[in-house]
Every structure is written in structure tokens, then in C-alpha cells.
Design a protein around this motif. Structure first.
Motif, PDB file in Angstrom:
ATOM      1  N   ARG A  44       3.853  -6.570   8.440  1.00 25.21           N
ATOM      2  CA  ARG A  44       2.705  -6.263   9.305  1.00 25.21           C
ATOM      3  C   ARG A  44       1.975  -7.568   9.581  1.00 25.21           C
ATOM      4  O   ARG A  44       0.872  -7.792   9.084  1.00 25.21           O
ATOM      5  CB  ARG A  44       1.768  -5.282   8.611  1.00 25.21           C
ATOM      6  N   VAL A 154      -5.326  -4.349   2.943  1.00 23.95           N
ATOM      7  CA  VAL A 154      -6.462  -3.920   3.746  1.00 23.95           C
ATOM      8  C   VAL A 154      -6.975  -2.552   3.284  1.00 23.95           C
ATOM      9  O   VAL A 154      -8.166  -2.262   3.379  1.00 23.95           O
ATOM     10  CB  VAL A 154      -6.077  -3.922   5.241  1.00 23.95           C
ATOM     11  N   GLU A 155      -6.092  -1.717   2.771  1.00 21.66           N
ATOM     12  CA  GLU A 155      -6.506  -0.371   2.379  1.00 21.66           C
ATOM     13  C   GLU A 155      -7.016  -0.331   0.943  1.00 21.66           C
ATOM     14  O   GLU A 155      -7.187   0.746   0.374  1.00 21.66           O
ATOM     15  CB  GLU A 155      -5.348   0.617   2.550  1.00 21.66           C
ATOM     16  N   ARG A 157      -7.865   0.216  -2.578  1.00 19.67           N
ATOM     17  CA  ARG A 157      -8.630   1.262  -3.250  1.00 19.67           C
ATOM     18  C   ARG A 157      -8.941   0.832  -4.677  1.00 19.67           C
ATOM     19  O   ARG A 157      -9.850   1.351  -5.295  1.00 19.67           O
ATOM     20  CB  ARG A 157      -7.859   2.569  -3.189  1.00 19.67           C
ATOM     21  N   THR A 166     -15.033  -2.449  -0.864  1.00 16.83           N
ATOM     22  CA  THR A 166     -13.940  -3.053  -0.097  1.00 16.83           C
ATOM     23  C   THR A 166     -13.772  -2.408   1.269  1.00 16.83           C
ATOM     24  O   THR A 166     -12.934  -2.849   2.048  1.00 16.83           O
ATOM     25  CB  THR A 166     -12.596  -2.946  -0.846  1.00 16.83           C
ATOM     26  N   ASN A 167     -14.557  -1.370   1.562  1.00 10.90           N
ATOM     27  CA  ASN A 167     -14.379  -0.790   2.892  1.00 10.90           C
ATOM     28  C   ASN A 167     -14.956  -1.720   3.960  1.00 10.90           C
ATOM     29  O   ASN A 167     -15.857  -2.506   3.698  1.00 10.90           O
ATOM     30  CB  ASN A 167     -14.934   0.633   3.003  1.00 10.90           C
ATOM     31  N   VAL A 168     -14.345  -1.646   5.129  1.00  6.81           N
ATOM     32  CA  VAL A 168     -14.668  -2.565   6.219  1.00  6.81           C
ATOM     33  C   VAL A 168     -15.358  -1.781   7.324  1.00  6.81           C
ATOM     34  O   VAL A 168     -14.988  -0.645   7.617  1.00  6.81           O
ATOM     35  CB  VAL A 168     -13.368  -3.215   6.768  1.00  6.81           C
ATOM     36  N   MET A 173     -13.003  -4.346  11.775  1.00  8.09           N
ATOM     37  CA  MET A 173     -11.591  -4.053  11.536  1.00  8.09           C
ATOM     38  C   MET A 173     -10.830  -4.266  12.834  1.00  8.09           C
ATOM     39  O   MET A 173     -11.097  -3.589  13.831  1.00  8.09           O
ATOM     40  CB  MET A 173     -11.443  -2.601  11.052  1.00  8.09           C
ATOM     41  N   THR A 175      -7.805  -3.612  14.851  1.00  9.23           N
ATOM     42  CA  THR A 175      -6.708  -2.650  14.829  1.00  9.23           C
ATOM     43  C   THR A 175      -5.558  -3.218  15.674  1.00  9.23           C
ATOM     44  O   THR A 175      -5.755  -3.612  16.815  1.00  9.23           O
ATOM     45  CB  THR A 175      -7.189  -1.241  15.250  1.00  9.23           C
ATOM     46  N   GLY A 254      -1.095  -2.164  12.199  1.00  3.30           N
ATOM     47  CA  GLY A 254      -1.729  -2.878  11.094  1.00  3.30           C
ATOM     48  C   GLY A 254      -3.217  -3.002  11.297  1.00  3.30           C
ATOM     49  O   GLY A 254      -3.718  -2.852  12.412  1.00  3.30           O
ATOM     50  N   GLY A 255      -3.914  -3.257  10.215  1.00  2.00           N
ATOM     51  CA  GLY A 255      -5.348  -3.511  10.300  1.00  2.00           C
ATOM     52  C   GLY A 255      -5.645  -4.844   9.655  1.00  2.00           C
ATOM     53  O   GLY A 255      -5.111  -5.147   8.593  1.00  2.00           O
TER      54      GLY A 255
END
Lengths: 392, 57
Positions: A44, A154-155, A157, A166-168, A173, A175, A254-255
Motif C-alpha cells: 500500500r 494507520v489503523e 489499535r 492514535t485516531n486521525v 487522513m 484517502t 490505503g490511508g
């Protein structure tokens, strides 16, 4: 898989493999867990990287390099092409081989690498992370560790389970969609970047050749702009128009976190690296080199903390301090720049390209391009100069 | 309610990252959402590169 390690690294990308290798070199017993069936897949990534940056962290192996790039071309909305003269030429990598090799280099230092290992929770004791819960080939395991390193992309958790944010934000973000496309004809020594609110609002579109007939063509736009039209649709339209004969060999989504500098990347018993710690450059979205530099620091600090039997947040924050010193300034400047650059209108972009095209070729530098583009934002010019003269 | 068309998903994780309440879980080739905890902010719907997620009232 044993039940006890000094360090467990979650995620087998370049960041995870690097931190694991560096820690193992310093005597730590390390487990590296990858959720997918294969290291390095799917790719990615646009796969372009600066030569100077790569050489700073690793001696490039020929098999990592698909193509050598001699110049970057920026394409304005009206089609004006600006060829950028920059001393730092680059490569289009073969990320699959690259990621494989980084994991192998870790394994050669004694790291235990396990794929198809899905980490679904953390073990904690008295506010300290003490291990992970993992699902592997039908079985659930608990693995204890003095330090857990989250390199879960990026995900991420791992960070959130431990209480790190960690959330964006949606606007930060990017995309992305990328197609690896054949049956086309290009000049393989140029990487092209298209800036246009028609093609890629709040982002850019890239064409990175792997050879004359094969390229990664992709685009990323801010999540804010993607609500009504999917990046996939934008990219399909571009390819149909520009390369009607193209055969699409791969399509990936992908992000990319193009986010503010993340100050808090450690907590008791846990560290975050790579995309999980939002270490990509907010302007370019490139993250390989920064991730590797951060991961080297993290691996060293983790190994030392294990030796001293002190995985406290205070001890691990040595990594956060060193990383801030290494790249904090640049990252913050790049973020300010991103906020201005991706708001430019097509008219402003066209005017910039026209003004730069009139300059002698040796003046068509990235610094001058940004200076011209940001003529309405004079406060950002020192940021531009610092970022690009630092070679980042 | 957010509907996931799993057969179209590329499992990139962009939706997981922008979820403010952490209710999306990504396996190797499966995306799950905890509908009870979801606040329906639809960040995930907006960010998805393939528009795999849909919001149904």
C-alpha cells in the motif's frame, strides 16, 4: 511462539522490522507479529523514496530498486509541466522485496517472526502494558513482554487500547488508491505529481514509473473531500483519459496519516512507531525513512529499558524526546505547509507554474516553487526554506 | 446504521483510523463494526477509498 519475550513488536512493516532488529542486536529477545499471511504484501505504497534519505538509514541493495529517478515533474491544472531540479534524486522501490529483506535482517539477529498472527488485545497490570493477546492459526495465546511496540500501521489499535490517541481527524487522513498499470509508455526517469482540484482535491495524483511500460499511478485526497466521490472513481477517470490502453495489474486502497506531530507515543510498557505514530511527512505523505529513523531510536531505547528492567513511561519517553529532536521541528513545519498548500485554487496553481516556467532552469527548485505558490502566506516561507534545505 | 460491503473491501484500515469511538475492527480480510457503540458520525463512510461503507437511516 513462547509465552515470554523481552519485546513484542506488533506489525511487520519497515518500522516493526527495524525496531525488532535493532533491539535484538542489543541482546533483547524479540517477537515480531504480522497479521497478514505474508510480510510486505499488499504493497500500500507509491514506493518512491529519496536516495539521500535511504542511504542515511540503509545501504540500498540492487534488488530493492525497481527504477532510478532523475527528476521530479510537477503538473499544474492547465497542464504546464515544471521540471524540478533537485540534487536528491530518488528510487522507485520494490517494496515487497524491501519489506521481506528488512524482516529477514531482523530474523538474522534472532528475532522470531510470525505471520498470520492477529493481535486483538493487550495484557496490562497496574497501568502498565505487560503483553499481548494474539490469535494464530486457530489458537489464542497470551504473550508476556517487558515492552510492547505498536507498529500496526494507520489503523493502529495497539495505541488506542493503551489509552494513546492514535485516531486521525478526517481532514488529516489522506484517502488513497493506487493502480499498478502496464501497457503504457512513459519516460521512466521522471516521477510526476499532478496538482489539481479536479484530479485530486486536497492532495495530489502521482505517476511513479517502475520501467518504461509499468508504473504506480495513484492519488490521495483529504478525507474531507472524499465524501461524495471516491478516490477510486477519480483515479479510474484519470487513467481512462490519460492512458486509455492501460492494463491494470493491481489496485490497492490505503490511508496515509498527514497529521500533526504526535507528542505522546509512549506509555508504561508501550511504544508506537511508524504510521501508528503518524510519522509520515504531512506534505508528501512519504513515511518510509522517518519510520525507520524513529524505529531505530525506539529499538535502542526499548533494549536499554529491558536491560535496566525499567519499561516505565518515563524511561521509554527517551525515545519520544530523541524523535522530537530528530524530526519534531520539521514535521510541525511540514504540517503548517500542508494546511496552506492543499487549499490553493487551480488558478493559484496555474499562476505558480507559469511564473516558475519563466525562470532559468537552475532556479526551478522546490524551494522557489513553494515560495511562489505561497506568495499570499509569507509567514510560511521560513518553514519552506528550513524543510527543504534540511533535505527532508 | 453503517453497512459494510465486505466483498468490495481492500482492508486498508483508513476507516479504523478515523473512527473516533474505536468500534471498527480489521482482520486480514474481514471488517467488523460494533453497531451498538457506533455513533454514526460517518467518518468511515466519507474516508473509504472504495466507498465500501454505506450509511442507511
Amino acid at each position: 511462539m513462547n509465552k515470554f519475550y523481552d519485546i513484542v513488536v506488533v506489525g511487520g512493516g519497515p518500522a516493526g522490522s527495524t525496531a525488532a532488529r535493532v533491539a535484538a542486536q542489543r541482546g533483547a529477545k524479540v517477537l515480531l507479529l504480522e497479521k497478514d499471511r505474508e510480510i510486505g504484501v499488499p504493497v500500500r505504497c507509491g514506493e518512491a523514496v529519496g536516495e539521500k534519505g535511504l542511504r542515511r538509514v540503509l545501504e540500498p541493495k540492487p534488488e530493492w530498486i525497481a527504477n532510478k529517478i532523475e527528476a521530479v515533474r510537477l503538473v499544474a491544472p492547465d497542464g504546464t509541466i515544471v521540471k524540478v531540479y533537485h540534487e536528491d534524486i530518488g528510487f522507485v522501490l520494490d517494496r515487497k522485496r524491501f519489506d521481506y529483506d528488512l524482516a529477514m535482517m531482523a530474523a538474522q539477529q534472532g528475532v522470531r517472526v510470525v505471520t498470520k498472527a492477529y493481535v486483538y488485545g493487550l495484557l496490562t497490570e497496574n497501568g502498565t502494558v505487560t503483553g499481548i493477546k494474539v490469535f494464530h492459526l486457530g489458537n489464542h495465546f497470551q504473550v508476556k513482554a517487558k515492552v510492547v511496540i505498536g507498529a500496526d500501521g494507520v489503523e493502529s489499535r495497539v495505541g488506542r487500547w493503551s489509552g494513546l490517541k492514535t485516531n486521525v481527524k478526517l481532514k488529516d487522513m489522506e484517502t488513497c488508491v493506487q493502480m499498478t498499470v502496464s501497457n503504457i509508455k512513459l519516460e521512466k526517469s521522471y516521477c510526476d505529481f499532478y496538482f489539481s482540484n479536479q484530479l485530486a482535491p486536497g492532495g495530489y495524483l502521482w505517476v511513479f514509473p517502475k520501467n518504461e511500460h509499468l508504473a504506480n499511478i495513484g492519488m490521495g485526497i483529504s478525507g474531507e473531500y472524499a465524501a461524495h466521490k471516491a478516490p477510486l472513481e477519480y483515479l479510474q477517470e484519470f487513467i481512462e483519459k490519460k492512458f486509455p490502453e492501460a492494463a491494470v495489474l493491481t489496485t490497492v486502497a490505503g490511508g496515509v496519516p498527514c497529521a500533526p506531530f504526535m507528542d505522546k507515543v509512549v506509555t508504561n510498557g508501550l511504544m508506537l512507531i511508524g504510521d501508528a505514530a503518524h510519522q509520515a511527512n504531512p506534505v508528501t505523505g512519504g513515511g518510509i525513512i522517518q519510520s525507520i529513523i524513529a524505529s531505530e531510536i525506539a529499538g535502542k531505547v526499548a533494549a536499554a529499558a529491558v536491560k535496566e528492567n525499567d519499561p516505565s513511561e518515563n524511561r521509554l519517553s527517551e525515545y519520544a524526546k530523541q524523535w522530537d529532536k530528530e524530526n519534531g521541528g520539521n514535521h510541525r513545519r511540514a504540517y503548517r505547509l500542508k494546511e496552506a498548500v492543499y487549499k490553493l485554487t487551480d488558478d493559484e496553481l496555474n499562476r505558480t507554474a507559469a511564473a516558475i516556467s519563466k525562470k532559468p532552469s537552475e532556479k526551478q527548485t522546490i524551494v522557489n516553487i513553494f515560495k511562489t505558490a505561497l506568495i499570499q502566506h509569507p509567514k510560511l516561507i521560513p518553514d519552506v526554506i528550513k524543510i527543504f534545505l534540511a533535505g527532508n | 446504521m453503517i453497512i459494510i460491503k465486505n466483498d468490495l473491501c481492500d482492508f486498508c484500515g483508513a476507516c479504523v483510523s478515523v473512527c473516533p469511538v474505536d468500534v471498527i475492527e480489521l482482520f486480514e480480510s474481514r471488517l467488523l463494526i460494533d453497531h451498538e457503540k457506533c455513533t454514526e458520525c460517518i467518518n468511515c463512510v466519507k474516508v473509504c477509498p472504495f466507498k465500501v461503507l454505506e450509511f442507511h437511516k
